[in-house]
Write a protein that holds these residues in place. Sequence first.
Motif, PDB file in Angstrom:
ATOM      1  N   ALA A   1       7.400  -8.564   0.140  1.00  0.00           N
ATOM      2  CA  ALA A   1       7.364  -8.135   1.535  1.00  0.00           C
ATOM      3  C   ALA A   1       7.831  -6.692   1.668  1.00  0.00           C
ATOM      4  O   ALA A   1       8.504  -6.158   0.794  1.00  0.00           O
ATOM      5  N   ILE A   2       7.459  -6.085   2.789  1.00  0.00           N
ATOM      6  CA  ILE A   2       7.988  -4.785   3.191  1.00  0.00           C
ATOM      7  C   ILE A   2       8.793  -5.011   4.458  1.00  0.00           C
ATOM      8  O   ILE A   2       8.286  -5.580   5.431  1.00  0.00           O
ATOM      9  N   LEU A   3      10.032  -4.594   4.463  1.00  0.00           N
ATOM     10  CA  LEU A   3      10.924  -4.785   5.609  1.00  0.00           C
ATOM     11  C   LEU A   3      11.171  -3.461   6.308  1.00  0.00           C
ATOM     12  O   LEU A   3      11.358  -2.438   5.651  1.00  0.00           O
ATOM     13  N   ARG A   4      11.172  -3.480   7.648  1.00  0.00           N
ATOM     14  CA  ARG A   4      11.496  -2.278   8.416  1.00  0.00           C
ATOM     15  C   ARG A   4      12.755  -2.541   9.233  1.00  0.00           C
ATOM     16  O   ARG A   4      12.858  -3.520   9.955  1.00  0.00           O
ATOM     17  N   PHE A   5      13.723  -1.628   9.114  1.00  0.00           N
ATOM     18  CA  PHE A   5      14.963  -1.694   9.873  1.00  0.00           C
ATOM     19  C   PHE A   5      15.012  -0.513  10.826  1.00  0.00           C
ATOM     20  O   PHE A   5      14.897   0.637  10.413  1.00  0.00           O
ATOM     21  N   ASP A   6      15.177  -0.777  12.105  1.00  0.00           N
ATOM     22  CA  ASP A   6      15.313   0.295  13.092  1.00  0.00           C
ATOM     23  C   ASP A   6      16.770   0.731  13.168  1.00  0.00           C
ATOM     24  O   ASP A   6      17.676   0.018  12.742  1.00  0.00           O
ATOM     25  N   SER A  27       2.004  -7.237  -3.995  1.00  0.00           N
ATOM     26  CA  SER A  27       2.452  -7.805  -5.254  1.00  0.00           C
ATOM     27  C   SER A  27       3.625  -6.991  -5.766  1.00  0.00           C
ATOM     28  O   SER A  27       3.450  -5.930  -6.359  1.00  0.00           O
ATOM     29  N   ALA A  28       4.829  -7.484  -5.493  1.00  0.00           N
ATOM     30  CA  ALA A  28       6.061  -6.796  -5.900  1.00  0.00           C
ATOM     31  C   ALA A  28       6.052  -5.324  -5.493  1.00  0.00           C
ATOM     32  O   ALA A  28       6.202  -4.438  -6.318  1.00  0.00           O
ATOM     33  N   PRO A  29       5.887  -5.012  -4.187  1.00  0.00           N
ATOM     34  CA  PRO A  29       5.859  -3.601  -3.770  1.00  0.00           C
ATOM     35  C   PRO A  29       7.210  -2.932  -3.979  1.00  0.00           C
ATOM     36  O   PRO A  29       8.241  -3.448  -3.566  1.00  0.00           O
ATOM     37  N   VAL A  43       1.473   2.245  -0.267  1.00  0.00           N
ATOM     38  CA  VAL A  43       2.267   1.352  -1.108  1.00  0.00           C
ATOM     39  C   VAL A  43       1.598   1.236  -2.473  1.00  0.00           C
ATOM     40  O   VAL A  43       0.442   0.804  -2.569  1.00  0.00           O
ATOM     41  N   ALA A  44       2.307   1.630  -3.529  1.00  0.00           N
ATOM     42  CA  ALA A  44       1.778   1.492  -4.887  1.00  0.00           C
ATOM     43  C   ALA A  44       2.244   0.165  -5.463  1.00  0.00           C
ATOM     44  O   ALA A  44       3.429  -0.160  -5.436  1.00  0.00           O
ATOM     45  N   SER A  45       1.298  -0.612  -5.976  1.00  0.00           N
ATOM     46  CA  SER A  45       1.608  -1.911  -6.566  1.00  0.00           C
ATOM     47  C   SER A  45       1.250  -1.891  -8.040  1.00  0.00           C
ATOM     48  O   SER A  45       0.071  -1.827  -8.397  1.00  0.00           O
ATOM     49  N   GLY A  49      -2.320  -2.943  -9.619  1.00  0.00           N
ATOM     50  CA  GLY A  49      -3.029  -1.754 -10.091  1.00  0.00           C
ATOM     51  C   GLY A  49      -3.726  -1.030  -8.966  1.00  0.00           C
ATOM     52  O   GLY A  49      -4.849  -0.534  -9.137  1.00  0.00           O
ATOM     53  N   ALA A  50      -3.067  -0.941  -7.814  1.00  0.00           N
ATOM     54  CA  ALA A  50      -3.721  -0.409  -6.613  1.00  0.00           C
ATOM     55  C   ALA A  50      -2.720   0.306  -5.720  1.00  0.00           C
ATOM     56  O   ALA A  50      -1.499   0.138  -5.850  1.00  0.00           O
ATOM     57  N   VAL A  51      -3.271   1.110  -4.803  1.00  0.00           N
ATOM     58  CA  VAL A  51      -2.484   1.687  -3.718  1.00  0.00           C
ATOM     59  C   VAL A  51      -3.006   1.101  -2.413  1.00  0.00           C
ATOM     60  O   VAL A  51      -4.202   1.188  -2.127  1.00  0.00           O
TER      61      VAL A  51
END
Length: 226
Positions: A1-6, A27-29, A43-45, A49-51
């Motif tokens: 996951a990607i988490l955003r904190f304000d 996948s494991a960002p 986001v590079a994964s 093997g992708a952005v």
Amino acid sequence: AILRFDGALTDTGNITPAATITGSQLSAPQYIALDTTNDRLYVASQNAGAVLVFDRISTRNGNINADRLIAGLSTGLSAPSDVALDSNRDLLYVVDQTAIEVFSGASTANGDVSPVREIIPQRLGTGFAISAIFLDTTGDRLYAADALNSAVNIYDGASGLTGAVDADRSLIGATTGLAQPQGLQVDGLGRLIVANNNPPSITVYTNAATLNGDVGASSTISGSST
């Protein structure tokens, strides 16, 4: 996951994220570049093997797919491990092992697109596995960390680099306090800030643009209290 904190400048403690982005494409960002002007996240994964590219990132939440995916044989990407953005020139720099693939039209790049340049950073004529990069777009300067040799190598004229290029300057030596550097930033005061892996520490160096040789850190953050 990607988490955003304000409230990032003041938040502390056990805080619930303001947004949580999940999905089968993530996948494991670990490696991200944020384009604050255009509200876009790259986001590079390594695993994929992708952005992945997310538009309107400040408004996104939940289980969502990326708006665009840079992946495929033509990209030259197999295990991307860091990303940096030159939003003024619309260029995306992606680290993949010993090379940096540079993609034009970063804001719209999608699919199996070829890089416009491939940079193979070297020091003293020898390549290395790149553990992190930082792109100083104002100074047109590229910083590349070498964890194996505990060095940070500096390349001028980043927007014109192509092929095998030797470092203009290198921060290396016992006095530096570098220890398997894994993350780089240059702040608004022109200081190079390095996250070191083993032993864990953060080291800070003044006058990042002119660093060269065995230069000691101006400050170091480490220890059990950190």
